[in-house]
Design a protein around this motif. Structure first.
Motif, PDB file in Angstrom:
ATOM      1  N   VAL A   1       0.838  -1.203   0.000  1.00 37.59           N
ATOM      2  CA  VAL A   1       0.000   0.000   0.000  1.00 37.59           C
ATOM      3  C   VAL A   1       0.875   1.257   0.000  1.00 37.59           C
ATOM      4  N   ILE A   2       1.955   1.233   0.798  1.00 36.07           N
ATOM      5  CA  ILE A   2       2.862   2.389   0.839  1.00 36.07           C
ATOM      6  C   ILE A   2       3.471   2.626  -0.533  1.00 36.07           C
ATOM      7  N   LEU A   3       3.908   1.549  -1.182  1.00 35.69           N
ATOM      8  CA  LEU A   3       4.516   1.684  -2.506  1.00 35.69           C
ATOM      9  C   LEU A   3       3.505   2.204  -3.525  1.00 35.69           C
ATOM     10  N   GLU A   4       2.267   1.717  -3.449  1.00 38.51           N
ATOM     11  CA  GLU A   4       1.240   2.162  -4.398  1.00 38.51           C
ATOM     12  C   GLU A   4       0.847   3.614  -4.125  1.00 38.51           C
ATOM     13  N   SER A   5       0.703   3.983  -2.838  1.00 29.93           N
ATOM     14  CA  SER A   5       0.278   5.340  -2.494  1.00 29.93           C
ATOM     15  C   SER A   5       1.305   6.379  -2.916  1.00 29.93           C
TER      16      SER A   5
END
Length: 597
Positions: free
Chosen positions: A430-434
């Motif tokens: 999620v961090i990478l996508e955000s």
């Protein structure tokens, strides 16, 4: 001596607690010299020994004592059962084979969560409870954030009878390293070392412009290197530096702000750095001596920024040096400094010259510090005073070991769930996508997470949880493991001086009777380094490579030091507005220039 004041007037009770404190200290020191002790023996016994200090010591009220006694008996009984049956449990490979073992597993988790709640309040235990609820019921959650489900006996066994979960790597750090260094700090603080810090600081900086504030910076750096606690640092050094600054006419908000900022640096100042450095050793696989080397120059820059900030404030207020009567005699400086120099020298020689492990070297330093409890700054011996010092050292060490262990065991539950359910990997995604795969976007999200979590839980717990979920993302984006861990660790410290929850500010403001928000605003301007130096670790990666690239590290230190000085003067000093803007822009250009090239 708060630890002494907590003891009951009942003489038998007093000696009972002292005896139990001696057992706790002897157990942890004995582990270092006894060779290999099975992990499922040493770690459960560590838990068993700390529980009475959490649930019973210094407590009042019938319900508190009764519930504490029940929880102590249940927790100690379960932990001792694990240690006694370690060989049998090792053959179960993390699977609970009977209903009784299931109840023991639940009892251990419940006792650990309640121990953390009584030590530090609700936030971290609530995180642990939510994590366990996710483990038990997360298979009902649709979509990517659900999990496949785990058999109760398998999951609970992994958490409570295997060398993972609550007995995992964090517990190893608590029992084998943190406890030893906490004992070391307690022994030094019980003697003349604290006065030695103050005398050295006064002799070094007392006569300079802003001397009283700079004494606070130096003494807090020295004291914090063994206490690792911002709150303890403020209470100890602030009792001397705050009155000295107010007598000289320093504005109260500035005096309290200086003390809060200086005291917050203890957790980033080698050699101890609180408990965080030892946890970092385990999580990164980096030797402790290398972490010390990596942390040294950033810590220097932090206190440099505070020092320069005081000079900048001197353009606004007449900040005089210490009064002549407050300067220590040369003889007192030399003698009292030996009370911390001798143990520190033995510690450093043990690690860097003789090649001992950090905990073994710390044990030797403990013995040296214990011998120095026999005499005072006048080199005289007094039996009653020595007895009081030994008592204080034992009780303080036991209480602090118990508090830190309760935090680490509770954080271990969270980390265990993240690993067992795969939730940590999902949050990393999620961090990478955000952030769309951008490093600086991920750094910003991580910094915000650290600040929010750090508002409610201690620095070590905030660091462990944040680095467990954000660390893998940062490393996937190109950061070295140590670089990512130090970045997260520094930002986990932000809450010590950043509103709305800023413990060091609250204590300093209360001691000097000033509005805490005014103190916080001053502390944030002085503590500029806490916000910018972790960013400097990214733009100037050589900063943390002192052991392997000393010339590059020193060059980075010089550049960031110039940037911090320019930014401090631009933010604080009484100068023409154009000059201040130019200084601030110059500082930002130097700090972030390498990232733009």
């Amino acid at each position: 001596m708060n630890a002494l004041d907590d003891l009951s007037e009942n003489r038998m009770l007093k000696w009972g607690w002292l005896g139990f404190a001696l057992v706790l200290v002897a157990f942890h020191i004995g582990l270092i010299f006894s060779g290999l002790v099975p992990n499922l023996v040493s770690r459960p016994l560590h838990l068993a020994l700390i529980l009475p200090w959490v649930f019973l010591y210094g407590k009042t009220g019938r319900w508190t004592l009764l519930s504490g006694a029940v929880l102590t008996v249940v927790g100690m009984g379960a932990a001792i059962w694990i240690a006694w049956n370690a060989d049998m449990l090792a053959d179960q490979y993390g699977f609970l084979e009977s209903r009784a073992q299931v109840w023991i597993g639940f009892a251990l988790l419940a006792v650990i969560i309640e121990a953390a709640r009584r030590s530090i309040g609700w936030p971290l235990p609530l995180v642990a409870v939510v994590a366990l609820l996710y483990a038990f019921f997360g298979h009902h959650i649709p979509g990517e954030f659900g999990h496949a489900g785990m058999p109760l006996r398998s999951f609970l066994g992994t958490m409570t009878i295997a060398e993972g979960g609550i007995w995992g790597s964090l517990a190893a750090v608590s029992v084998g390293v943190v406890s030893i260094f906490v004992i070391f700090g307690a022994v030094l603080n019980a003697g003349e070392a604290g006065q030695g810090f103050m005398n050295v600081a006064a002799a070094a900086a007392g006569r300079l412009t802003g001397g009283a504030a700079k004494v606070s910076v130096i003494s807090s750096a020295l004291f914090g290197s063994i206490s690792g606690s911002a709150s303890a640092n403020v209470a100890s050094t602030g009792a001397i530096t705050l009155p000295a600054m107010t007598r000289l006419g320093y504005p109260k908000r500035l005096a309290a702000g200086v003390e809060a900022v200086a005291s917050s640096g203890g957790q980033i100042m080698p050699p101890l750095m609180g408990a965080g450095a030892f946890v970092m050793v385990e999580l990164t696989g980096t030797p402790y001596t290398q972490i010390m080397g990596a942390a040294l120059l950033p810590a220097f820059l932090y206190f440099w920024a505070a020092w320069i900030g005081i000079n900048a404030y001197a353009t606004r207020f007449p900040l005089r040096g210490l009064a002549e009567e407050d300067h220590p005699a040369t003889r007192d400086v030399i003698i009292t400094s030996l009370f911390f120099l001798v143990p520190f020298t033995i510690l450093l020689l043990g690690m860097f010259w003789w090649g001992f492990t950090p905990q073994y070297a710390a044990c030797l330093a403990i013995f040296a510090g214990a011998l120095l409890l026999l005499i005072d700054g006048k080199l005289s011996f007094d039996m009653d005073r020595t007895r009081e010092r030994v008592t204080l050292a034992l009780l303080t060490a036991s209480r602090q070991v118990a508090m830190i262990a309760s935090i680490i065991f509770c954080a271990s539950i969270v980390i265990g769930v993240l690993g067992a359910t795969g939730l940590g990997v999902k949050i990393t995604s999620v961090i990478l996508e955000s952030s769309s795969g951008a490093l600086w976007g991920s750094l910003l999200l991580t910094a915000l997470a650290c600040l929010i979590l750090g508002m409610e839980v201690p620095t070590t717990a905030a660091y462990v949880i944040c680095v467990s979920v954000a660390g893998p993302a940062l490393m996937k984006l190109g950061l070295d493991p140590l670089q990512a861990h130090l970045f997260v660790f520094w930002f986990a410290l932000l809450s010590t001086i950043t509103p709305p929850v800023c413990g060091a500010v609250f204590i300093a403001a209360g001691m000097i009777e000033e509005n805490w928000l005014k103190v916080a605003m001053t502390a944030m301007s002085l503590g500029l380094g806490l916000y910018l130096i972790p960013l400097g670790m990214i733009t100037w990666p050589a900063l943390i490579k002192l052991p392997t690239d000393p010339s590059g590290a020193l060059l980075a230190t010089g550049a960031i030091g110039i940037a911090l000085a320019a930014l401090s003067y631009g933010l604080i000093a009484r100068l023409p507005m154009v000059t201040r803007i130019l200084l601030a822009l110059t500082g930002l250009a130097v700090l972030f220039g390498p990232a733009l090239v």
